[in-house]
Design a protein around this motif. Structure first.
Motif, short mmCIF file in Angstrom:
data_model
loop_
_atom_site.label_atom_id
_atom_site.label_comp_id
_atom_site.label_asym_id
_atom_site.label_seq_id
_atom_site.Cartn_x
_atom_site.Cartn_y
_atom_site.Cartn_z
N ALA A 1 0.86 -1.19 0.00
CA ALA A 1 0.00 0.00 0.00
C ALA A 1 0.90 1.23 0.00
CB ALA A 1 -0.89 -0.02 1.23
N PRO A 2 0.53 2.29 -0.66
CA PRO A 2 -0.77 2.56 -1.27
C PRO A 2 -0.89 2.09 -2.71
CG PRO A 2 0.52 4.55 -1.36
CD PRO A 2 1.37 3.50 -0.67
N LEU A 3 0.16 1.47 -3.26
CA LEU A 3 0.07 1.06 -4.66
C LEU A 3 -0.44 -0.36 -4.86
CD1 LEU A 3 3.10 2.66 -6.49
CD2 LEU A 3 0.68 3.25 -6.62
N MET A 4 -0.80 -1.06 -3.83
CA MET A 4 -1.37 -2.39 -3.99
C MET A 4 -2.80 -2.22 -4.50
SD MET A 4 -0.71 -5.54 -3.61
CE MET A 4 -1.70 -6.99 -3.78
N MET A 5 -3.02 -2.57 -5.76
CA MET A 5 -4.32 -2.32 -6.38
C MET A 5 -5.25 -3.53 -6.37
SD MET A 5 -4.63 0.80 -7.48
CE MET A 5 -3.70 1.49 -6.14
N LEU A 6 -4.73 -4.73 -6.22
CA LEU A 6 -5.57 -5.92 -6.30
C LEU A 6 -6.05 -6.34 -4.92
CD1 LEU A 6 -3.50 -8.05 -8.83
CD2 LEU A 6 -5.22 -6.31 -9.31
N ASP A 7 -7.33 -6.60 -4.81
CA ASP A 7 -7.90 -7.10 -3.56
C ASP A 7 -8.06 -8.61 -3.57
OD1 ASP A 7 -8.21 -4.51 -2.55
OD2 ASP A 7 -10.23 -4.32 -3.39
N ARG A 8 -8.25 -9.16 -4.78
CA ARG A 8 -8.58 -10.57 -4.88
C ARG A 8 -8.28 -11.07 -6.29
NH1 ARG A 8 -13.38 -13.93 -2.74
NH2 ARG A 8 -13.99 -14.98 -4.63
N VAL A 9 -7.76 -12.28 -6.39
CA VAL A 9 -7.58 -12.95 -7.68
C VAL A 9 -8.59 -14.09 -7.70
CG1 VAL A 9 -6.05 -14.35 -9.11
CG2 VAL A 9 -5.16 -12.32 -7.95
N THR A 10 -9.45 -14.08 -8.71
CA THR A 10 -10.51 -15.09 -8.79
C THR A 10 -10.19 -16.21 -9.77
OG1 THR A 10 -11.70 -13.79 -10.43
CG2 THR A 10 -12.31 -13.46 -8.11
N LYS B 1 -10.87 -5.37 -7.65
CA LYS B 1 -10.48 -4.23 -6.82
C LYS B 1 -11.76 -3.53 -6.41
CE LYS B 1 -8.32 -0.38 -5.41
NZ LYS B 1 -7.88 -0.34 -4.03
N SER B 2 -11.95 -3.37 -5.10
CA SER B 2 -13.06 -2.57 -4.58
C SER B 2 -12.55 -1.16 -4.35
CB SER B 2 -13.58 -3.16 -3.27
OG SER B 2 -14.10 -4.45 -3.49
N VAL B 3 -13.17 -0.19 -4.99
CA VAL B 3 -12.73 1.19 -4.89
C VAL B 3 -13.42 1.84 -3.70
CG1 VAL B 3 -12.52 3.40 -6.08
CG2 VAL B 3 -12.40 1.26 -7.39
N SER B 4 -12.64 2.18 -2.69
CA SER B 4 -13.16 2.75 -1.46
C SER B 4 -13.06 4.27 -1.46
CB SER B 4 -12.36 2.20 -0.27
OG SER B 4 -12.63 2.92 0.89
N ALA B 5 -14.01 4.93 -0.85
CA ALA B 5 -13.96 6.39 -0.72
C ALA B 5 -12.79 6.82 0.16
CB ALA B 5 -15.27 6.91 -0.13
N ASN B 6 -12.21 5.91 0.92
CA ASN B 6 -11.09 6.22 1.81
C ASN B 6 -9.74 6.18 1.12
OD1 ASN B 6 -12.82 6.52 4.03
ND2 ASN B 6 -12.80 4.31 4.38
N GLU B 7 -9.69 5.87 -0.16
CA GLU B 7 -8.41 5.82 -0.88
C GLU B 7 -7.79 7.22 -0.84
OE1 GLU B 7 -7.37 2.91 -2.30
OE2 GLU B 7 -9.21 1.77 -2.58
N SER B 8 -6.50 7.28 -0.53
CA SER B 8 -5.82 8.57 -0.32
C SER B 8 -5.82 9.45 -1.57
CB SER B 8 -4.39 8.35 0.17
OG SER B 8 -3.65 7.63 -0.80
N TYR B 9 -5.78 8.88 -2.75
CA TYR B 9 -5.71 9.68 -3.97
C TYR B 9 -6.97 10.50 -4.22
CZ TYR B 9 -7.73 5.27 -5.66
OH TYR B 9 -8.47 4.14 -5.81
N PHE B 10 -8.09 10.13 -3.60
CA PHE B 10 -9.32 10.90 -3.79
C PHE B 10 -9.25 12.27 -3.12
CE2 PHE B 10 -11.63 6.71 -4.49
CZ PHE B 10 -11.74 6.90 -5.85
N GLN B 11 -8.33 12.47 -2.18
CA GLN B 11 -8.20 13.77 -1.52
C GLN B 11 -7.84 14.87 -2.51
OE1 GLN B 11 -5.42 13.33 1.69
NE2 GLN B 11 -6.66 11.76 2.70
N GLY B 12 -7.05 14.53 -3.53
CA GLY B 12 -6.65 15.55 -4.48
C GLY B 12 -7.13 15.30 -5.90
N HIS B 13 -7.86 14.22 -6.11
CA HIS B 13 -8.26 13.86 -7.48
C HIS B 13 -9.71 13.43 -7.52
CE1 HIS B 13 -7.86 11.88 -11.48
NE2 HIS B 13 -6.90 12.74 -11.62
N PHE B 14 -10.63 14.16 -7.39
CA PHE B 14 -10.74 15.57 -7.05
C PHE B 14 -11.67 15.65 -5.86
CE2 PHE B 14 -9.79 15.23 -11.56
CZ PHE B 14 -8.73 16.10 -11.70
#
Length: 134
Positions: free
Chosen positions: A16-25, A37-50
């Motif tokens: 983290a923070p570059l670990m993008m895969l949550d699960r391999v099926t 990959k589950s995209v969470s609102a808590n991901e740090s990049y959302f603070q500046g984008h946008f």
């Protein structure tokens, strides 16, 4: 066969923070991998984008494809050298569930895509080389 984040991290040289895969099926070694990959609102990049309209950066969609490819070939020493025919078709927002599909074309070249509900979000042909050790 499904693998979780801890199992994925043990195979990839990625944290983290570059670990993008949550699960391999699905994994057909050297041929195909399907990951999530589950995209969470808590991901740090959302603070500046946008802050007012959070969108997952396209480079992170490419990173997810790269990680899936490294997992497929069981090589954390692969370096992305070329993105061909890369297309971003939809914006990725918090709360979305991504499916990353990678199919090998030849050794260290693949077709990759990120989907949401079977709809293409990002597609690209990727080429890699193996890191040279001195």
């Amino acid at each position: 066969m499904p693998m979780n984040t801890a199992e994925i991290q043990s195979k990839l040289d990625c944290q983290a923070p570059l670990m993008m895969l949550d699960r391999v099926t699905t994994l057909n070694k050297d041929q195909q991998v399907i990951a999530q990959k589950s995209v969470s609102a808590n991901e740090s990049y959302f603070q500046g984008h946008f802050p007012e309209n959070p969108i997952m950066p396209g480079v992170l969609l490419i990173e997810a494809m790269v990680e899936a490819t490294q997992f497929m070939w069981d090589r954390s020493d692969l370096i992305l050298t070329r993105v061909k025919r890369g297309r971003f078709r939809e914006m990725v927002k918090p709360g979305m569930q991504l499916t990353i599909k990678v199919n090998a074309i030849k050794k260290y070249a693949c077709q990759a895509k990120v989907l949401i509900d079977d709809k293409d979000v990002c597609v690209a042909d990727l080429e890699f080389k193996v890191t040279e050790e001195n």
